[in-house]
Enzyme design. Structure first.
Site, PDB file in Angstrom:
ATOM      1  N   LYS A  73      -8.472  -1.955   5.607  1.00  0.00           N
ATOM      2  CA  LYS A  73      -9.044  -2.345   4.419  1.00  0.00           C
ATOM      3  C   LYS A  73      -7.831  -3.525   4.007  1.00  0.00           C
ATOM      4  O   LYS A  73      -8.330  -4.412   3.303  1.00  0.00           O
ATOM      5  CB  LYS A  73      -9.003  -1.270   3.244  1.00  0.00           C
ATOM      6  CG  LYS A  73     -10.130  -0.300   3.554  1.00  0.00           C
ATOM      7  CD  LYS A  73     -10.141   0.776   2.470  1.00  0.00           C
ATOM      8  CE  LYS A  73      -9.095   1.726   2.888  1.00  0.00           C
ATOM      9  NZ  LYS A  73      -9.275   3.063   2.164  1.00  0.00           N
ATOM     10  N   HIS A 131       0.979  -1.208  -0.074  1.00  0.00           N
ATOM     11  CA  HIS A 131       0.063   0.079  -0.055  1.00  0.00           C
ATOM     12  C   HIS A 131       0.890   1.293   0.112  1.00  0.00           C
ATOM     13  O   HIS A 131       1.824   1.396   0.858  1.00  0.00           O
ATOM     14  CB  HIS A 131      -0.989  -0.061   1.200  1.00  0.00           C
ATOM     15  CG  HIS A 131      -1.885   1.360   1.271  1.00  0.00           C
ATOM     16  ND1 HIS A 131      -3.045   1.383   0.568  1.00  0.00           N
ATOM     17  CD2 HIS A 131      -1.435   2.531   1.790  1.00  0.00           C
ATOM     18  CE1 HIS A 131      -3.466   2.550   0.785  1.00  0.00           C
ATOM     19  NE2 HIS A 131      -2.703   3.415   1.296  1.00  0.00           N
ATOM     20  N   SER A 175      -7.685   3.783   8.729  1.00  0.00           N
ATOM     21  CA  SER A 175      -8.242   3.768   7.543  1.00  0.00           C
ATOM     22  C   SER A 175      -7.517   2.528   6.431  1.00  0.00           C
ATOM     23  O   SER A 175      -8.168   1.720   6.060  1.00  0.00           O
ATOM     24  CB  SER A 175      -8.322   5.146   6.923  1.00  0.00           C
ATOM     25  OG  SER A 175      -9.050   5.000   5.510  1.00  0.00           O
TER      26      SER A 175
END
Lengths: 424, 424
Positions: free
Chosen positions: B188, B83, B184
């Site tokens: 995910k 990410h 956040s």
């Protein structure tokens, strides 16, 4: 047009909001164009970063501009008002307004209702049969011209921004912020049109501001704000460790107010009321001793005229509770403390207050303090009388009082009701 | 049942929320039972008072529990994902996923769209004719099993709490909070089911976190959070002062990614991609040199298979912009800086990005960096090529670049693309 997110971020990061931005924000929020979730985030940012005095003055002015202002300039008399930050047994307004009016000062007391453990002036007076809290602006001016004082509800057009902001702060944990408290109180008092204002900032367990430092800061902030808006303003810091007077509730506080107007009031209540009255008279430019009007019945006459002018019957019997129970002293000694907050919560649970703003209140419910801190008591002597119409409520009221009473071997140190004065 | 106001006040006053309270809050907010204005006040309180690591782990877990979790346990291969906190010209995912997959690691890249000046991986791939971002869970698993990597949109059932919270934070000035950013992102990635995760935390003008200290704190927080949830996690801090690679936009970044997969990528992009690939392979337990797969075409084959599996035509022509303009060097010297944020904003204004999440993006618009910091340039030499379909947009794009270019008499100090590594 400013962007609400940019203003939130600026305030969050310790910045100062510009006058135009503040005016836009308050107007847009009142108009429903800035969302509740944006305003609550901004209010929380203000809780942490504060506002400087220029910002606060503009913020307050923008709140005032959200609605109408009462115009008292047609009255022949000077005007003065009082605002209390709220305490347990605080029925001062009922005595003070007619007392000061009896010296030729017009007192426009636009008041609120109680929420939580402190009562509301309007709730108290509504225990007088026939009395009406809701008056039109024309009625307010007529009662002021005729009687010299009025105690009534602030209309929906007086600072609508505060109505929305207060409801939002209540559910978002943003009540306890000095600039937000100060702007909420002062916007309404300035919009009300009074030329002079005395603030009664309560300090202690039963008050909104438990410690003296924050109470002093709040008082200072409000005095400055009043002066910035051309209102002669001063403040007294007064003690709220124990209920003011002996009665806590609605009808019971009306009865105690009438007794005080007759010259038969408890010492602490009389002291606070006279100190506030002296301050109001001073700000209104009148040199007189307010105690005289309690002694000779002038203040009581004025009270009766005010009640009658608002549809109430000053001679009517007040509601009496169906049930009463006593709380007695667990041991002999000196009563050192009788906690204001605990007594306020007990009265609230008995029905004198409301949990939600749409709840009704019981006129007769309440607590009578049969002893006050500093009194010497015997074991088993009644200290409190609990009153209520609903017997089921007494258990939880007693629970609130578990740690409220402190009895010791020595008298408590003397506690003057008026702690400090912040003059404008 | 807890009271939202009590939780807001507790957090505001620096307290720690209990596990049950956090779980209730997130569930009640997701269900619409806690109001937006209450959650935004709480988020602002978190901005100021933070969360401790236990609170943050529970908060993140409660967010995950608001939706479904992808189950990758049926795959034969180990799983690893990456990410990035987002940067300008950051097309690493397009190269990295097939590159790592070519070593037998399944890479489930559930991605988002761009907002503001940083682009989104899905927006970039959507410039490939026929390519679909929206896959069902069954399709995701099928592509992963068949190709070894997938890049697609996170479905609506993956962490719905984040969907609501992110939209709220965006309009309430509560985006820039390390625990809120970390929860956040990590909710995910954990819900996505990957066993290993490498975080690319960008530092510099074009990044979400402009300074190294806060980027490092964010990386640390996320690495701990991943490990607390059983995901092998590490992080690289990488430089984002200037665009990564040369292309900034959508189709232009796809083209640069394909060139990189062919072994013809710009040095900084290759370096960051290989460092992240090495980290992913290490966490997946595979000992191999990722550079080999760029050299021999294995990674490119995997990319083509992934595009085709999602309906795209890897051989199709990419959209080309109707208009192009050059930005030239104002003087001769060394190009010392080419600001990432300014170039990102220029590309955005040319149409590559969106201002609101419902806006479309232009596939062809973007900026090509014809020179990179460290290059020696002549006066008048082209430095940037601006591309777009709408000629009216070029003026504002150029405005964004006013202070973007710095030319000096000496070369800039060398800037390694990878700054630091935080290992789990």
């Amino acid at each position: 047009m400013p962007d609400a997110v940019d203003l939130i971020r600026a305030k969050r990061d310790g910045g100062t909001l510009a006058e135009d931005d503040i005016r836009w924000l308050i107007a847009a929020y009142t108009a429903g164009e800035v969302a509740d979730e944006q305003m609550s985030a901004l209010l929380m940012a203000v809780f942490f970063t504060g506002m400087d005095s220029a910002e606060l003055a503009v913020w307050t002015d923008a709140m005032i501009s959200s609605g109408e202002r009462l115009d008292l300039s047609g009255l022949a008399a000077p005007t003065a008002d009082k605002h209390s930050t709220g305490g347990v047994g605080d029925k001062v307004s009922l005595i003070l307004a007619p007392l000061v009016a009896s010296f030729g000062v017009a007192v426009p007391q636009l008041s609120g209702r109680g929420l939580g453990h402190t009562g509301g002036t309007l709730d108290k007076l509504e225990s007088v049969p026939g009395w009406r809290a809701a008056l039109s602006n024309d009625e307010i001016l007529a009662v002021l011209a005729e009687v010299g004082c009025v105690i009534c509800a602030a209309g929906p057009d007086l600072v609508p921004a505060d109505r929305r902001l207060y409801a939002l702060r209540d559910v978002t944990g943003t009540v306890e912020s000095i600039p937000l408290i100060a702007s909420s109180i002062m916007s309404k008092k300035i919009a009300e049109g009074t030329a002079a204002l005395v603030l009664d900032v309560k300090v202690g367990s039963g008050a909104f501001m438990p410690d003296r430092t924050s109470a002093w800061q709040l008082a200072q902030t409000m005095v400055r704000l009043g002066q910035a808006h051309g209102v002669r303003t001063s403040a007294l810091l007064t003690r709220m460790d124990t209920p003011l007077g002996r009665a806590v509730g609605n009808a019971v506080e009306v009865a105690e107010s009438v007794a005080t107007l007759r010259g038969e009031g408890p010492a602490d209540l009389v002291a606070v009321t006279l100190a506030l009255a002296a301050e109001m008279l001073r700000l209104a430019g009148i040199d007189a001793d307010p105690a005289a009007a309690l002694a000779d019945g002038r203040a009581l006459d004025r009270y009766r005229a005010m009640i009658a002018a608002q549809g109430g019957d000053p001679d009517a019997e007040l509601p009496v509770a169906r049930h009463a129970e006593l709380v007695t002293a667990p041991s002999a000694g000196w009563l050192r403390a009788l906690d204001a907050r605990a007594v306020g919560i007990a009265a609230w649970r008995l029905g004198a207050g409301r949990a939600r703003k749409e709840d009704p209140v019981s006129a007769a419910a309440g607590v009578i303090c049969l002893a006050k801190p500093g009194d010497q008591v015997e074991a088993g002597q009644p200290l409190l009388e609990l009153r209520g119409d609903d017997q089921g409520r007494f258990g939880r009221a007693r629970q609130a009082l578990t740690d409220a009473i402190e009895i010791g071997n020595e008298p408590p140190p003397p506690a003057e009701p008026v702690i400090d004065r912040i003059a404008g």
